[in-house]
Design an enzyme around this catalytic site. Structure first.
Site: not given
Length: 160
Positions: A23, A25-27, A56, A90
């Protein structure tokens, strides 16, 4: 090139040795950057979105191809991990592709990982089921704890 790197370099062939699932924003500026730099220094070819994706590129196509071609997935679970459609997509692809997964629990314990219906509003019920199965599978794998309030030596991330 170290012994571990040579072994992984020969086994992996073209593509990526390691797919780093996290993630952002956390890591991104902490454990993930350390991990990416360490793996690169060891001669491995890791996939990290910020380093690998180019303008692209078709986002999901590129990520899905990298996951299918990697040998190992590293899932860096963090407090807001389960709020991300991309993280869960993922992870479910790694699980569905029967890839070896090495979990890193960054400021979170495995029992805290839950997919909330409200966290991913645009998700279908089929995706929610797939994501929940992937989280449950990942929680059953022995992982590495990482507490950001403590200092770690990069060798903590010796995955191979």
């Amino acid at each position: 090139m170290g012994l571990h790197a040579k072994i992984w370099h020969n086994v992996a062939g073209p593509g990526y040795d390691v797919f780093i699932n996290h993630r952002t924003v956390d890591t991104r500026h902490t454990v993930v950057r350390l991990l990416y730099d360490h793996l690169t220094h060891q001669g491995c070819k890791p996939f990290l979105d910020a380093e690998t994706l180019k303008p692209g590129d078709r986002l999901l196509d590129t990520i899905d191809k990298a996951i299918r071609g990697c040998k190992v997935g590293v899932a860096v679970f963090s407090p807001r991990y389960c709020e991300s459609y991309f993280c869960l997509h993922e992870l479910s692809l790694l699980v569905g592709s029967k890839k070896r997964i090495v979990p890193i629990f960054y400021d979170v314990k495995p029992l805290q990982l839950r997919v909330e219906d409200s966290a991913i509003l645009s998700c279908s019920q089929k995706d929610l089921k797939r994501f929940n199965l992937a989280i449950e599978e990942a929680k059953s794998i022995v992982g590495l704890p990482f507490d950001s309030s403590k200092e770690y030596i990069i060798s903590t991330f010796c995955l191979f």
